[in-house]
Write a protein that holds these residues in place. Structure first.
Motif, PDB file in Angstrom:
ATOM      1  N   ALA A  24       0.677   5.795  -6.129  1.00  0.00           N
ATOM      2  CA  ALA A  24       0.989   6.236  -4.877  1.00  0.00           C
ATOM      3  C   ALA A  24       0.356   6.898  -4.139  1.00  0.00           C
ATOM      4  CB  ALA A  24       2.349   6.842  -4.873  1.00  0.00           C
ATOM      5  N   ALA A  25      -0.508   8.029  -4.561  1.00  0.00           N
ATOM      6  CA  ALA A  25      -1.448   8.984  -4.217  1.00  0.00           C
ATOM      7  C   ALA A  25      -2.588   8.219  -3.804  1.00  0.00           C
ATOM      8  CB  ALA A  25      -1.699  10.155  -4.853  1.00  0.00           C
ATOM      9  N   CYS A  26      -3.035   7.512  -4.539  1.00  0.00           N
ATOM     10  CA  CYS A  26      -4.294   6.691  -4.199  1.00  0.00           C
ATOM     11  C   CYS A  26      -4.233   5.773  -2.954  1.00  0.00           C
ATOM     12  CB  CYS A  26      -4.621   5.736  -5.711  1.00  0.00           C
ATOM     13  SG  CYS A  26      -5.967   4.667  -5.276  1.00  0.00           S
ATOM     14  N   ASN A  27      -3.074   5.230  -2.790  1.00  0.00           N
ATOM     15  CA  ASN A  27      -2.811   4.344  -1.575  1.00  0.00           C
ATOM     16  C   ASN A  27      -2.508   4.935  -0.473  1.00  0.00           C
ATOM     17  OD1 ASN A  27      -3.295   2.305  -3.583  1.00  0.00           O
ATOM     18  ND2 ASN A  27      -1.135   1.573  -3.341  1.00  0.00           N
ATOM     19  N   THR A  28      -2.353   6.380  -0.532  1.00  0.00           N
ATOM     20  CA  THR A  28      -2.131   7.130   0.680  1.00  0.00           C
ATOM     21  C   THR A  28      -3.039   8.452   0.715  1.00  0.00           C
ATOM     22  OG1 THR A  28      -0.200   8.381  -0.659  1.00  0.00           O
ATOM     23  CG2 THR A  28       0.350   6.294   0.887  1.00  0.00           C
ATOM     24  N   ASN A  29      -4.191   8.321   0.322  1.00  0.00           N
ATOM     25  CA  ASN A  29      -4.955   9.261   0.231  1.00  0.00           C
ATOM     26  C   ASN A  29      -5.729   9.763   1.635  1.00  0.00           C
ATOM     27  OD1 ASN A  29      -7.199  11.148  -0.129  1.00  0.00           O
ATOM     28  ND2 ASN A  29      -8.157   9.778  -1.831  1.00  0.00           N
ATOM     29  N   LYS A  30      -5.267  10.639   2.318  1.00  0.00           N
ATOM     30  CA  LYS A  30      -5.508  10.766   3.779  1.00  0.00           C
ATOM     31  C   LYS A  30      -7.091  10.862   3.991  1.00  0.00           C
ATOM     32  CE  LYS A  30      -1.597  13.057   5.516  1.00  0.00           C
ATOM     33  NZ  LYS A  30      -0.820  14.220   6.262  1.00  0.00           N
ATOM     34  N   ALA A  31      -7.823  11.432   2.700  1.00  0.00           N
ATOM     35  CA  ALA A  31      -9.451  11.531   2.854  1.00  0.00           C
ATOM     36  C   ALA A  31     -10.144  10.199   3.042  1.00  0.00           C
ATOM     37  CB  ALA A  31      -9.793  12.090   1.749  1.00  0.00           C
ATOM     38  N   LEU A  32      -9.409   9.126   2.714  1.00  0.00           N
ATOM     39  CA  LEU A  32      -9.715   7.544   2.837  1.00  0.00           C
ATOM     40  C   LEU A  32      -9.113   6.956   3.982  1.00  0.00           C
ATOM     41  CD1 LEU A  32      -9.812   6.569  -0.856  1.00  0.00           C
ATOM     42  CD2 LEU A  32     -11.796   7.584   0.559  1.00  0.00           C
ATOM     43  N   TRP A  33      -7.746   7.100   4.148  1.00  0.00           N
ATOM     44  CA  TRP A  33      -6.871   6.450   4.920  1.00  0.00           C
ATOM     45  C   TRP A  33      -6.843   7.141   6.392  1.00  0.00           C
ATOM     46  CZ3 TRP A  33      -5.969   1.209   3.840  1.00  0.00           C
ATOM     47  CH2 TRP A  33      -5.999   0.940   2.428  1.00  0.00           C
ATOM     48  N   GLY A  34      -6.971   8.244   6.378  1.00  0.00           N
ATOM     49  CA  GLY A  34      -6.943   8.908   7.797  1.00  0.00           C
ATOM     50  C   GLY A  34      -5.473   9.681   7.557  1.00  0.00           C
ATOM     51  N   ASP A  35      -5.197  10.313   8.880  1.00  0.00           N
ATOM     52  CA  ASP A  35      -4.052  11.269   8.939  1.00  0.00           C
ATOM     53  C   ASP A  35      -2.681  10.394   9.025  1.00  0.00           C
ATOM     54  OD1 ASP A  35      -5.809  13.453   8.980  1.00  0.00           O
ATOM     55  OD2 ASP A  35      -5.865  13.540  11.318  1.00  0.00           O
ATOM     56  N   ASP A  36      -2.990   9.327   9.338  1.00  0.00           N
ATOM     57  CA  ASP A  36      -1.657   8.348   9.360  1.00  0.00           C
ATOM     58  C   ASP A  36      -1.455   7.504   8.052  1.00  0.00           C
ATOM     59  OD1 ASP A  36      -3.823   6.377   9.570  1.00  0.00           O
ATOM     60  OD2 ASP A  36      -2.313   5.150  11.083  1.00  0.00           O
ATOM     61  N   ALA A  37      -2.012   8.036   6.879  1.00  0.00           N
ATOM     62  CA  ALA A  37      -1.791   7.567   5.750  1.00  0.00           C
ATOM     63  C   ALA A  37      -0.480   7.173   5.177  1.00  0.00           C
ATOM     64  CB  ALA A  37      -2.605   8.409   4.695  1.00  0.00           C
ATOM     65  N   TYR A  38       0.290   8.369   5.495  1.00  0.00           N
ATOM     66  CA  TYR A  38       1.744   8.257   5.127  1.00  0.00           C
ATOM     67  C   TYR A  38       2.752   7.102   5.953  1.00  0.00           C
ATOM     68  CZ  TYR A  38       0.796  12.243   2.161  1.00  0.00           C
ATOM     69  OH  TYR A  38       0.063  13.048   1.030  1.00  0.00           O
ATOM     70  N   GLU A  39       2.104   6.807   6.932  1.00  0.00           N
ATOM     71  CA  GLU A  39       2.706   5.807   8.025  1.00  0.00           C
ATOM     72  C   GLU A  39       2.545   4.380   7.707  1.00  0.00           C
ATOM     73  OE1 GLU A  39       1.659   6.927  11.945  1.00  0.00           O
ATOM     74  OE2 GLU A  39       1.798   9.168  11.482  1.00  0.00           O
ATOM     75  N   TRP A  40       3.777   3.571   7.926  1.00  0.00           N
ATOM     76  CA  TRP A  40       3.914   2.233   7.545  1.00  0.00           C
ATOM     77  C   TRP A  40       3.026   1.564   9.104  1.00  0.00           C
ATOM     78  CZ3 TRP A  40       6.147  -2.128   9.901  1.00  0.00           C
ATOM     79  CH2 TRP A  40       6.059  -3.351   9.309  1.00  0.00           C
ATOM     80  N   ARG A  63       0.733  -1.201   0.090  1.00  0.00           N
ATOM     81  CA  ARG A  63       0.064   0.032   0.018  1.00  0.00           C
ATOM     82  C   ARG A  63       0.942   1.239  -0.133  1.00  0.00           C
ATOM     83  NH1 ARG A  63      -1.568   4.028   3.256  1.00  0.00           N
ATOM     84  NH2 ARG A  63      -0.259   3.365   4.872  1.00  0.00           N
ATOM     85  N   LEU A  64       1.740   1.263   1.001  1.00  0.00           N
ATOM     86  CA  LEU A  64       2.548   2.637   0.962  1.00  0.00           C
ATOM     87  C   LEU A  64       3.697   2.633   0.005  1.00  0.00           C
ATOM     88  CD1 LEU A  64       2.975   4.981   2.915  1.00  0.00           C
ATOM     89  CD2 LEU A  64       4.626   3.602   4.298  1.00  0.00           C
ATOM     90  N   HIS A  65       4.051   1.714  -0.432  1.00  0.00           N
ATOM     91  CA  HIS A  65       5.263   1.570  -1.495  1.00  0.00           C
ATOM     92  C   HIS A  65       5.028   0.491  -2.621  1.00  0.00           C
ATOM     93  CE1 HIS A  65       7.797   3.659   1.270  1.00  0.00           C
ATOM     94  NE2 HIS A  65       7.297   2.761   2.336  1.00  0.00           N
ATOM     95  N   PRO A  66       4.031   1.059  -3.415  1.00  0.00           N
ATOM     96  CA  PRO A  66       3.732  -0.022  -4.636  1.00  0.00           C
ATOM     97  C   PRO A  66       4.961   0.168  -5.536  1.00  0.00           C
ATOM     98  CG  PRO A  66       2.691   2.319  -4.863  1.00  0.00           C
ATOM     99  CD  PRO A  66       3.162   2.188  -3.458  1.00  0.00           C
ATOM    100  N   SER A  67       5.249  -1.025  -6.157  1.00  0.00           N
ATOM    101  CA  SER A  67       6.510  -1.101  -7.091  1.00  0.00           C
ATOM    102  C   SER A  67       6.294  -0.185  -8.207  1.00  0.00           C
ATOM    103  CB  SER A  67       6.428  -2.547  -7.543  1.00  0.00           C
ATOM    104  OG  SER A  67       6.780  -3.344  -6.367  1.00  0.00           O
ATOM    105  N   VAL A  68       4.970  -0.122  -8.724  1.00  0.00           N
ATOM    106  CA  VAL A  68       4.736   0.896  -9.670  1.00  0.00           C
ATOM    107  C   VAL A  68       4.070   2.123  -9.410  1.00  0.00           C
ATOM    108  CG1 VAL A  68       3.531   0.940 -12.079  1.00  0.00           C
ATOM    109  CG2 VAL A  68       4.718  -1.045 -11.505  1.00  0.00           C
ATOM    110  N   THR A  69       4.476   3.342  -9.745  1.00  0.00           N
ATOM    111  CA  THR A  69       3.900   4.484  -9.239  1.00  0.00           C
ATOM    112  C   THR A  69       2.734   5.067  -9.821  1.00  0.00           C
ATOM    113  OG1 THR A  69       6.234   4.925  -8.148  1.00  0.00           O
ATOM    114  CG2 THR A  69       4.475   6.861  -8.388  1.00  0.00           C
TER     115      THR A  69
END
Length: 563
Positions: free
Chosen positions: A451-467, A408-414
């Motif tokens: 990368a942005a789809c998988n870390t969208n804060k509107a969906l995943w929350g404020d910790d979207a960029y965290e592993w 989720r956080l690091h997809p192989s293809v961006t």
């Protein structure tokens, strides 16, 4: 050579001039009125900057500054869209996937590299290929090849598993496995290992035995094989010749005979082009030899050859048997079979090996997560034995969560790219300037920001960029469920979606879980004294510094039972 370069320059200049003049007298389409970043270059637009090896911060900046859909500038002044809006993605990859096709450049690149494989075909040809290939990537097939994956990862001696056939035992004895080879290095005091190198060798062997019925690498010692090196450096090398694929797109209607195209490539005065040419020639020649060998074995009924590696359960053997039994209209011609094999090699090795390297990179700086994963794996081994069966391995909750969160956080293809083959309307779940349906003219290209789809804060929350693997051990946010991201894996778009999604994602996940669980049970991973960075590319890869072409990621590795 000079006349060839002058001709190419004249064609490109004329093309740019025509686009400029047309832009002066044509009303701006609706999509061009969307906000977006300024063009960095009239030749490369924003695309050049988006695909730079150190563009991670720029990619994130665009998603945060301009929202889920914005205008971007493509090559030669063309304008396109950058989006990670779930509703737009659903239209592109599911609802209207026959309207949104692969871009001309991606098709031309795929055809130039390996021919009509899954990454370069579309429409009816692509559907026919997937129809033939889908059965060999089923859950039943994954269960059958799981033991062979363990044989590659572990060192298994004759006599330990008397229930297995002598052929299988001979196989396990012949191949000194990854775990044993790494342990030998570690016990010799060589604790700083190039982990991405070992993961690449393991992934190539897993693809070889599981998909092709062929052994590439005995994994006996720390040596560099020319074929393996070509495969591992393929995607890093491709980044340097994107301009060449742009030229191919311009010349697509005047290609000329194949011998002339090959001659032009061979004489092209760019070391980067020559490096890719050598890689492609070696990989394609191997694919041709393997298809011919296996096809002859099937036609002769030579079961001994087909069962030599993987007991005839590899993708290649199954595919050839199914292909020969198929009706004439469903059967794949040899050119397409060769293209599939070459595609399996390059697409199946880098994506999985680099994902494994990324997971070990993350775990190396999170010892508590690493220990938690190790405890889960060792507990499972006590119950099921060293080779955890497919169903039980797939069900290990923390291992699954680690894989999901890493991808989720690091997809192989961006990014993935699509182009409208006709005028259409793109719906948005998040309106832009009050617009919730964008009129898109034929030919406009849309870049999906995975990368942005998988870390969208509107969906995943404020910790979207965290592993945070624990997010998968509890109910996902309602917004994630309701967004219905059109992906095939873990509420993300890491393996794509729709009719062009990654056909081998189950194969990749099995590889990842077998290798990760086996290594974590035996080794502890920590950061070493040698730094590295992750490069944004067709497939993200680690090197000592940005722009280096040789993948490298050193970690400190110690045996758990010796620590």
């Amino acid at each position: 050579m000079t006349s060839l370069l002058l001709t190419a320059f004249a064609v490109v200049t004329g093309y740019i001039g025509l686009r400029f003049l047309r832009g002066l007298f044509t009303p701006r389409p609706q999509f061009e009125q969307l906000p977006g970043p300024e063009s960095v270059s009239w030749v490369t637009g924003n695309i050049g900057k988006l695909f730079q090896c150190d563009a991670w911060d720029y990619v994130r900046h665009l998603s945060e500054a301009y929202g889920q859909t914005c205008l971007i500038h493509n090559l030669f002044g063309a304008k396109g869209l950058l989006t990670y809006d779930p509703k737009a993605m659903h239209a592109i990859y599911i609802k209207d996937q026959d309207i949104w096709q692969r871009s001309n450049m991606s098709i031309e690149a795929g055809m130039a590299l390996f021919g009509p494989g899954l990454l370069s075909t579309q429409g009816e040809i692509h559907r026919r290929q997937r129809k033939m290939l889908n059965p060999v990537f089923s859950a039943k097939y994954m269960r059958e090849i799981t033991p062979f994956f363990y044989q590659i990862v572990h060192k298994v001696r004759i006599g330990q598993h008397p229930s297995r056939s002598q052929r299988t035992l001979a196989l396990t004895h012949t191949f000194s496995k990854l775990e044993s080879a790494m342990a030998t290095r570690v016990r010799a005091g060589q604790e700083e290992l190039d982990v991405v190198g070992w993961m690449g060798r393991a992934a190539l062997e897993l693809v070889g035995q599981g998909a092709l019925g062929h052994s590439f690498d005995p994994l006996v010692e720390d040596t560099k094989d020319e074929f393996t090196e070509h495969v591992k450096s393929f995607f890093p090398s491709i980044a340097d010749i994107m301009y060449g694929f742009a030229f191919l797109t311009l010349f697509k209607d005047v290609r000329g005979p194949s011998w002339l195209r090959r001659l032009v490539v061979r004489l092209w005065p760019d070391p980067a082009v020559q490096r890719v040419r050598r890689q492609v020639e070696m990989i394609y020649a191997f694919a041709q030899r393997l298809v011919a060998e296996k096809k002859n074995a099937v036609e002769r009924g030579d079961e001994a050859l087909l069962h030599r590696i993987g007991e005839g359960k590899d993708v290649m053997s199954v595919l050839l048997r199914e292909n020969m039994a198929a009706s004439e209209e469903d059967r794949l011609p040899e050119e397409e079979l060769v293209a599939q094999i070459a595609t399996f090699i390059v697409a199946g090795v880098d994506t999985t090996s680099n994902a494994l390297a990324r997971a070990l990179d993350i775990l190396s700086v999170r010892p508590e997560a690493q220990e938690r994963l190790r405890h889960e794996v060792l507990e499972a081994r006590e119950q099921y034995g060293q080779e955890i069966p497919y169903n039980e391995l797939s069900s290990l909750p923390y291992l699954d969560a680690v894989c999901r969160e890493t991808m989720r956080l690091h997809p192989s293809v961006t990014f993935t790219q699509r182009a409208a083959k006709q005028d259409t309307v793109l719906p948005l779940s998040v309106p832009v300037n009050g617009i919730d349906h964008i009129a898109v003219p034929k030919g406009v290209e849309v870049l999906t920001n995975i990368a942005a789809c998988n870390t969208n804060k509107a969906l995943w929350g404020d910790d979207a960029y965290e592993w945070n693997p624990d997010r998968w051990l509890r109910p996902l946010p309602t917004a994630v469920e309701e967004a219905r991201i059109p992906g095939i894996y873990a509420n993300s778009f890491s393996f794509g979606g729709g009719g062009y999604s990654c056909i081998g994602f189950k194969f990749s996940q099995l590889e990842m879980k077998v290798v990760l669980s086996s290594l974590i049970a035996s080794f502890r991973f920590e950061r070493s004294s040698k730094g590295f960075v992750w490069n944004l590319a067709g497939v993200a890869f680690p090197t000592a510094g940005f722009g280096d072409k040789d993948p490298e990621m050193f970690l400190k590795v110690t045996c758990v039972n010796l620590a």
